[in-house]
Design a protein around this motif. Sequence first.
Motif, PDB file in Angstrom:
ATOM      1  N   ALA A 196      24.756  47.288  35.736  1.00 36.25           N
ATOM      2  CA  ALA A 196      25.648  47.762  34.902  1.00 36.25           C
ATOM      3  C   ALA A 196      26.714  48.566  35.779  1.00 36.25           C
ATOM      4  O   ALA A 196      26.640  48.767  36.965  1.00 36.25           O
ATOM      5  CB  ALA A 196      25.124  48.833  33.972  1.00 36.25           C
ATOM      6  N   PRO A 197      28.003  48.318  35.321  1.00 35.90           N
ATOM      7  CA  PRO A 197      29.099  49.008  36.241  1.00 35.90           C
ATOM      8  C   PRO A 197      28.753  50.610  36.276  1.00 35.90           C
ATOM      9  O   PRO A 197      28.751  51.420  35.292  1.00 35.90           O
ATOM     10  CB  PRO A 197      30.502  48.749  35.566  1.00 35.90           C
ATOM     11  N   SER A 198      29.003  50.955  37.527  1.00 36.76           N
ATOM     12  CA  SER A 198      28.653  52.597  37.554  1.00 36.76           C
ATOM     13  C   SER A 198      29.832  53.036  37.587  1.00 36.76           C
ATOM     14  O   SER A 198      30.922  52.558  37.335  1.00 36.76           O
ATOM     15  CB  SER A 198      28.250  52.750  39.240  1.00 36.76           C
TER      16      SER A 198
ATOM     17  N   PHE B 138      36.355  42.965  46.285  1.00 34.11           N
ATOM     18  CA  PHE B 138      36.563  42.660  45.055  1.00 34.11           C
ATOM     19  C   PHE B 138      37.930  43.553  44.472  1.00 34.11           C
ATOM     20  O   PHE B 138      38.855  43.270  43.780  1.00 34.11           O
ATOM     21  CB  PHE B 138      35.362  42.745  44.186  1.00 34.11           C
ATOM     22  N   PRO B 139      37.634  44.946  44.698  1.00 31.93           N
ATOM     23  CA  PRO B 139      38.781  45.782  44.278  1.00 31.93           C
ATOM     24  C   PRO B 139      40.275  45.350  44.852  1.00 31.93           C
ATOM     25  O   PRO B 139      41.067  45.251  44.196  1.00 31.93           O
ATOM     26  CB  PRO B 139      38.541  47.261  44.657  1.00 31.93           C
ATOM     27  N   VAL B 140      40.145  44.741  46.070  1.00 29.75           N
ATOM     28  CA  VAL B 140      41.453  44.332  46.602  1.00 29.75           C
ATOM     29  C   VAL B 140      41.816  43.268  46.067  1.00 29.75           C
ATOM     30  O   VAL B 140      43.042  42.960  45.692  1.00 29.75           O
ATOM     31  CB  VAL B 140      41.219  44.254  48.334  1.00 29.75           C
ATOM     32  N   ILE B 141      40.979  42.341  45.939  1.00 30.81           N
ATOM     33  CA  ILE B 141      41.641  40.946  44.887  1.00 30.81           C
ATOM     34  C   ILE B 141      41.983  41.436  43.730  1.00 30.81           C
ATOM     35  O   ILE B 141      43.056  41.017  43.315  1.00 30.81           O
ATOM     36  CB  ILE B 141      40.191  40.087  44.847  1.00 30.81           C
ATOM     37  N   VAL B 142      41.130  42.440  42.932  1.00 29.45           N
ATOM     38  CA  VAL B 142      41.765  42.809  41.742  1.00 29.45           C
ATOM     39  C   VAL B 142      43.125  43.334  41.666  1.00 29.45           C
ATOM     40  O   VAL B 142      44.144  42.930  40.853  1.00 29.45           O
ATOM     41  CB  VAL B 142      40.998  43.901  41.060  1.00 29.45           C
ATOM     42  N   ALA B 143      43.376  44.300  42.631  1.00 35.51           N
ATOM     43  CA  ALA B 143      44.693  44.857  43.046  1.00 35.51           C
ATOM     44  C   ALA B 143      45.876  43.792  43.420  1.00 35.51           C
ATOM     45  O   ALA B 143      46.869  43.630  42.641  1.00 35.51           O
ATOM     46  CB  ALA B 143      44.561  45.871  44.099  1.00 35.51           C
TER      47      ALA B 143
ATOM     48  N   PHE C 134      33.948  51.790  38.288  1.00 30.70           N
ATOM     49  CA  PHE C 134      34.945  52.266  37.243  1.00 30.70           C
ATOM     50  C   PHE C 134      36.131  52.640  37.998  1.00 30.70           C
ATOM     51  O   PHE C 134      37.431  52.044  37.801  1.00 30.70           O
ATOM     52  CB  PHE C 134      34.643  52.975  35.943  1.00 30.70           C
ATOM     53  N   LEU C 135      35.922  53.852  38.753  1.00 28.51           N
ATOM     54  CA  LEU C 135      36.999  54.456  39.382  1.00 28.51           C
ATOM     55  C   LEU C 135      37.673  53.558  40.406  1.00 28.51           C
ATOM     56  O   LEU C 135      38.910  53.736  40.448  1.00 28.51           O
ATOM     57  CB  LEU C 135      36.647  55.657  39.951  1.00 28.51           C
ATOM     58  N   VAL C 136      36.629  52.911  41.122  1.00 27.44           N
ATOM     59  CA  VAL C 136      37.429  52.067  42.026  1.00 27.44           C
ATOM     60  C   VAL C 136      38.517  50.830  41.640  1.00 27.44           C
ATOM     61  O   VAL C 136      39.497  50.822  41.923  1.00 27.44           O
ATOM     62  CB  VAL C 136      36.362  51.265  42.851  1.00 27.44           C
ATOM     63  N   TYR C 137      37.966  50.425  40.407  1.00 36.21           N
ATOM     64  CA  TYR C 137      38.593  49.278  39.948  1.00 36.21           C
ATOM     65  C   TYR C 137      39.951  49.934  39.087  1.00 36.21           C
ATOM     66  O   TYR C 137      40.733  48.992  39.183  1.00 36.21           O
ATOM     67  CB  TYR C 137      37.567  48.577  39.010  1.00 36.21           C
ATOM     68  N   SER C 138      39.862  50.963  38.608  1.00 34.08           N
ATOM     69  CA  SER C 138      40.906  51.643  37.993  1.00 34.08           C
ATOM     70  C   SER C 138      41.814  51.752  39.031  1.00 34.08           C
ATOM     71  O   SER C 138      43.053  51.415  38.769  1.00 34.08           O
ATOM     72  CB  SER C 138      40.547  52.760  37.171  1.00 34.08           C
ATOM     73  N   GLY C 139      41.320  52.391  40.138  1.00 37.89           N
ATOM     74  CA  GLY C 139      42.258  52.594  41.207  1.00 37.89           C
ATOM     75  C   GLY C 139      43.032  51.196  41.770  1.00 37.89           C
ATOM     76  O   GLY C 139      44.341  51.197  41.974  1.00 37.89           O
ATOM     77  N   ALA C 140      42.108  50.339  41.868  1.00 40.81           N
ATOM     78  CA  ALA C 140      42.811  48.995  42.261  1.00 40.81           C
ATOM     79  C   ALA C 140      43.812  48.593  41.271  1.00 40.81           C
ATOM     80  O   ALA C 140      44.801  48.137  41.717  1.00 40.81           O
ATOM     81  CB  ALA C 140      41.652  48.063  42.402  1.00 40.81           C
ATOM     82  N   ALA C 141      43.500  48.834  39.965  1.00 44.59           N
ATOM     83  CA  ALA C 141      44.536  48.308  38.972  1.00 44.59           C
ATOM     84  C   ALA C 141      45.669  49.159  39.188  1.00 44.59           C
ATOM     85  O   ALA C 141      46.877  48.513  39.288  1.00 44.59           O
ATOM     86  CB  ALA C 141      43.736  48.373  37.701  1.00 44.59           C
ATOM     87  N   ILE C 142      45.873  50.351  39.405  1.00 45.98           N
ATOM     88  CA  ILE C 142      46.999  51.249  39.488  1.00 45.98           C
ATOM     89  C   ILE C 142      47.735  50.783  40.745  1.00 45.98           C
ATOM     90  O   ILE C 142      48.979  50.679  40.424  1.00 45.98           O
ATOM     91  CB  ILE C 142      46.518  52.463  39.611  1.00 45.98           C
ATOM     92  N   ALA C 143      47.172  50.509  41.648  1.00 41.75           N
ATOM     93  CA  ALA C 143      47.572  50.244  42.956  1.00 41.75           C
ATOM     94  C   ALA C 143      48.261  48.820  42.781  1.00 41.75           C
ATOM     95  O   ALA C 143      49.659  48.551  43.289  1.00 41.75           O
ATOM     96  CB  ALA C 143      46.640  49.890  44.044  1.00 41.75           C
TER      97      ALA C 143
END
Lengths: 225, 739, 161, 445
Positions: free
Chosen positions: B4-6, C6-11, B10-19
Amino acid sequence: MSRWGLVIDLDRCTGCQACVVACKHENNLPFSTPETADVGRLMTWIQLVAADLPGRPMPSSLPLMCQQCDRPPCTDVCPTSATYLNPEGIVAQIYPRCIGCRYCTNACPYAVKIFNWTEPEWPESMAGMRNPDVSARPKGVVEKCTFCHHRLIAARERARVAGRELAPEDYVPACVQICPAEAMTFGDLSDPHSDVAALASGPRAFRWMEELGTQPKVVYLREGE
Amino acid sequence: MSDAPSRRDFLVYSGAAIAGVTLGETGRRWLGRMDERAAGWRDRGIETFAVSVCRECLAGCGIRVRLVDGVPVKIDGNPLCPIARGRLCAKGQAALESYFDPDRLLGPAHRIARGGPARWEPLPWKDAVALAADKITRAAGTPDGIVVVAADERGPEAEAWTRVWRAAGARLAWTPQPTAVRLRPRLRHLTGAEADPIFDIEHSSYVLSFGAPLADDWLSGVWAQRSFGRFRRGVASSRGRLVQIDGRRSATARKADEWLAVAPDQQSALAYGIASVLFRENRVDRERLASVAGNLGNFEHQLLTYYTPDNVASETGVPVVTILRMARELVATPRPLVIVEAGASVALVDAVLSLNVLIGAIDRRGGLFGRGDDPLPERDDAAAVLRDVAEGRLRPSVLVFADSSALRALGGPNRPETLAERVPFVISFSPYVDEAAAIADVILPADVPLERWHAMVPAAALGAEVIPVAAPAVKRRLDTRDTGSLLHALAVAIGGPVEAACSWTSSEDLVRAEVKRLATAKRGTPFVTTYETEWMQQLESGGWWAQAADSDAAFSDRVLASGGWVDPYFDAGQLTEALRGGRSLSFPLPEALPSAQIAGRATGADAAAEPPDTRFPIALVAFQPAVAATSGNANLPALFELLGQPDGVPWSLWVEIGSELAERLGVQARTRVRLTSAHASLDVMAVRVEGMPAGVAALSIVPGAQTAGRWSRLIGKDPRRLWGNDPAARACAVQIARI
Amino acid sequence: MRRYVFPVIVAVLVAVGWVLVLPPAPMAQPIAFNHAKHASAACVLCHQGATTGVRAGIPQADTCTRCHATAPGGKISEAAWTGIASGRRIAWQRLTRLPDHVAFSHRRHTGPGQLACASCHGDVAQRTAPPDRAPVRLVMTTCLSCHTREGASEDCAGCHR
Amino acid sequence: MSDSTGSPDSIDPHEPVINAILTVGPLFKRWAMALVAVVVWAIIAWTWQLYHGLGATHLGRPIYWGLYITNFVFFIGVSHAGTLISAILRIVQAEWRRPITRMAEVITVLVLFFGVGNVLLDLGRPDRALNVVLHPHLRSPLLWDVGSISVYLTASSVYLFIPLIPDIARMRDVTTGWRHRLYARLALGWTGTPKQWHRLERAIGVMAILVIPIAVSVHTVVSWVFAMTIQPMWHSTIFGPYFVVGAIFSGIAAIITAMVIVRKVYGLERYLTEEHFNNLGLLLLVMACLWFYFTFAEYLTTWYGHEPRELAVFNSKISGPFAKFFWTMFACCFVVPFTILANPHTRTIKGTLVASIFVNIGMWLERFTIVVPSLSNPRAPVQTFGYWPSWVEWSLMAGCFAAFALLYMGFTKLFPIISLWELEPMPEAHAPAAARTFQPAEASS
């Protein structure tokens, strides 16, 4: 529908290369350097070559540009239809479609299709000298003589706005316009009354390498009697 | 990854999306700006045309400049101009590049340190003019004083130039251009007529050319090209036949029906040889000639004595049968004509003009005419004067260059920098860092042609009298001045008689005065539409008269708007009249055949017989390719690309060698060779020429190659160094080796 | 290591998608020009060349002062009007832009082609605020659909240069 | 690695093969590092080329194609190694092929990527490569190429994968961790039921037949890229078969080279015996003769025909500036391999390796002497120049070979490089009779 054609009288041509400069300036062809010229990267749509023609004591100087074939070997091989024969007989090159595979350049027996090896560059002070009617081709695409097609577009527009038919003198490529020896004649081959049609069917007319079946619309008139 | 996503994920991927969004947005804006910049250069639209005058050579072609929003984008011929008739040569078009030249001088400059590498500093106009005026004033008293060099132009600006410098006590020297100027004295010598020779190539049926670069750049480039075209395939006339006698395979030789490779110094022998055959075979109208020529008998005797076909054959290497055939061909066609290179030796010009008399080409359609004019002033030859300066025979205190033409002439000094060593102060008016500016102490840059006012007398090649006139076609791009105001500023700064001699303040004044003079002359017309038809109609209706204009001012405006003035009245009988009216024709008596000597463009006196050096077995002849023989800017990339074509050696100096030598050296296509003379060596491309005689090679010389700018510099070393101190106008002994 | 890949790829994917999917960035105009208010005048009054030239001009200060002697009421600031009145260049952002390789002539389309401005420029004339991006997104198919409908030339070289 | 202790009694008879997968030795690491360095360098060179355009190459008019297209043809040629050979041998039931099929098939699949990749490297606008699919022009041989290569890539990938399934299942059963998860997913639920065996055999049989015409078509179409133009010495009717023969020739050579290396590095002497090399050597010999025949026919007709434009190209190859490449090619492709392989005493492992390396060099040169000399002697008398690739082109070529080697090495660390299930006795009922006739040789026999 017109079929544009060009007749070059080799007897009149002096090989002065005025057409080469006219083409260069008209069509925004970038300058070369000795290094680039040395490896075949001279950007010219028309150039003087030494051709062995029958009956001449030494190689003739022949202004060579796209022969605007009716059966162009280059258009068949293009994988993306970036080069094609337009309804008026001009072999066109659509730059944004071209992927730069250079298959057409290799298929052309006249070697008149030119590739943009690098991004075309002009010194800052020369930026203004480019012709705004013609694009500056980006690196990586093939380009070629278009019979100054932009002039046809402009001439046709002027004629339509003025509400008249396109007259023969309305549309002349830059090389023909400049030729000091009056060696070049341009016009509509499908019009039997045009000068080009008469010259192209004359006894001195020949199409270079026509034995290849390319059916060029650039017609040369033989030198000599 | 855990099942399950921890919260952390969640924080890391949100951050990535914002970046990602931030990055994307930045990129989007950046792309937008890039787009804008890319589209900038073509964001223009208003197209206009301006007339001007081409100053790349002295032919005076009217040009039409296409401007888009006031910026020039293309140069064509002015359709109204009787010289250009809407056409133009390569050089004329390249003037566009001169205007935009990135290496142009931004404004006046002076040299900081003499000798060594050039270091320049900008100077305000006032100071620059004052500096020059000061040196000129001081120099006025010294023995050799001031030497002033300019191209041999004619027109109001040239007159103004002469007037100012005369008043300043300077010695004027002029660079003769390859025009009829050199032919004119010999024509006077032969016929007594004070006239420019006009060769009616267009209507002749057979042209025998002694080195005349008819298809390259003869007398008046665009006129020559047109004449050649019409000569070959004129409207409803048979094809003209061209025989070219040339030391090298020029473009004209390539186009000729027959090319005879004969070195320039042997060509007069061949011409006289043909003349002697004409006499021998009674193909000369002796009766008619005897009535005008006083010394026909002497001439014939001399020819028959010295110039027998056998003698000529052994001198020139041309077989006897060929000489006989040429003589017979010459008179077997209806309208033969013999032409000659403008810079040829006196002997050759004489021989050619005499041949024209013998074949009855004088004042005949398709023949040789004269166009009357006031006597031309004798002018000092700039190349010779500068050689005197370079070699210390002349020691001026100030040297003034209007342009670099004298330093580009094949007869000029080979190393311009020696001039700077000899002369304390050098002034240049050149807008470019050309050969003259490179040695100058102060540069007062004049406008480039597109920015200038024009009124000039073209080199005579056309029967009509033409004066192209134009106002500036474009705005001045840099801090330069027109010649008129430059002279005015200098005159004012010098003061005294010099200032008094200066009755104008700018070139505009000079040109407007000239236009006014034309308007008040009550003859001629502004350039008119469809020049040829109009001319023909006027002639058919019985003559030519000035077109009605409401006023002189209106006439002047029309002259400026159309690009010039023309008086097409042409006296087709001038030479004949001169013979009839004044002294009779006197043939120049040919000398006995000169002994064999090394080939070259040797002018009579220069041609000293030298035994060939075994180390340097090949006679090297210099030539200037037509496309690069500019009088203005030498930094023209489009022209450099034309060099060595169609032989496939663009951007290079090239040496033409015969097939025999090429075979020996193993020269195929695109081979570099090294030329070595007693003075220097040079690497160039070799071009193999079938039919070039063994023991001779021809080297192209491109002006301004070292100093003039970024492209010009790429051409490389100055080939004239091979000649040492000898002028490159003569042959030089070299050795050729493959690299 | 894998924690960051993976986060970098997503970004990166998000960034690339952002650029590719979204229309060009909106651009702010220097003056809050109200097209609707001026719509009674013909477009060509200000966009000169739209019927006579290749390009439709974008008006400059002198075009405004031709009609407006004094500051028009409403949204324009005093400073902006002083700029216009003194003939300073207005830094309009060009919104409808053709790629370098396309030849397009306004005269041809408004004249013989009889196209209304709105066919390509949308409802600009009704806008009360200056548009921050081109109202109609013009792509090649926009041109082609009209060319097909009207029987105009569909030769590629007719527009591509 | 010769100290392999594998004995018939050990738990798994194919321990050396399994070991090769699961252990990563220092030699492997060192090589991998070196190859990665070359690949990184090539990526730098490629970036340089993307930025500067194809100006970074030494191509020009009229020599518009050079090293990249040579590599393209070469790689596509080598790709015939695998599938075709393994498929043909499978069909003719040459059972000795069993240990080498996989090695060959991997070469095929991997090398195809580099063939296609070289075309992409050669594009002036790689960003527009998709235009070929979006705006296809069916008359272009280049488009036929795109079609046939994609089909071939798909088919050969499937043909590689299907026989891999039982081996993957086997790996699944002996591994844990990420490998286990990976193998489990790739094994597609293989449990070795008779039904599964039956389907596997059917699928392999169908693919083996399918892949042959596809492979032939691929290199034929590649040759047509040249032959469809009217350029001298490209416009040849035998180019199709000539290219296919050359392709198989270079393919076999590539397999032999790979076999020798894998054998040595992983100590697979038991699996790859002298006989394999002898057989492949004989095949290579046959292909060398065929190649000679085609080359001779091609050049003889050109020479005899005496057509000036053709002759200009011919002469530039025989005695002109390309003579050194041509004659080296001839030596490498025929003289050396024939001499070595025709003699049974030299047709050893070492001998076939030497012959193969020469053949590979020679076939690369053959592609080069097909592409460049024709372009260097155009019909139109335009200015030509001597083409020699730039550092960017050489770097990218080195990068391609390095990346290929790297991927090949990577494959050996993921999957058995020898098809294990084909070497062992299968459940009696399902195994083809011939399968039992070929078993790995006894160790140190």
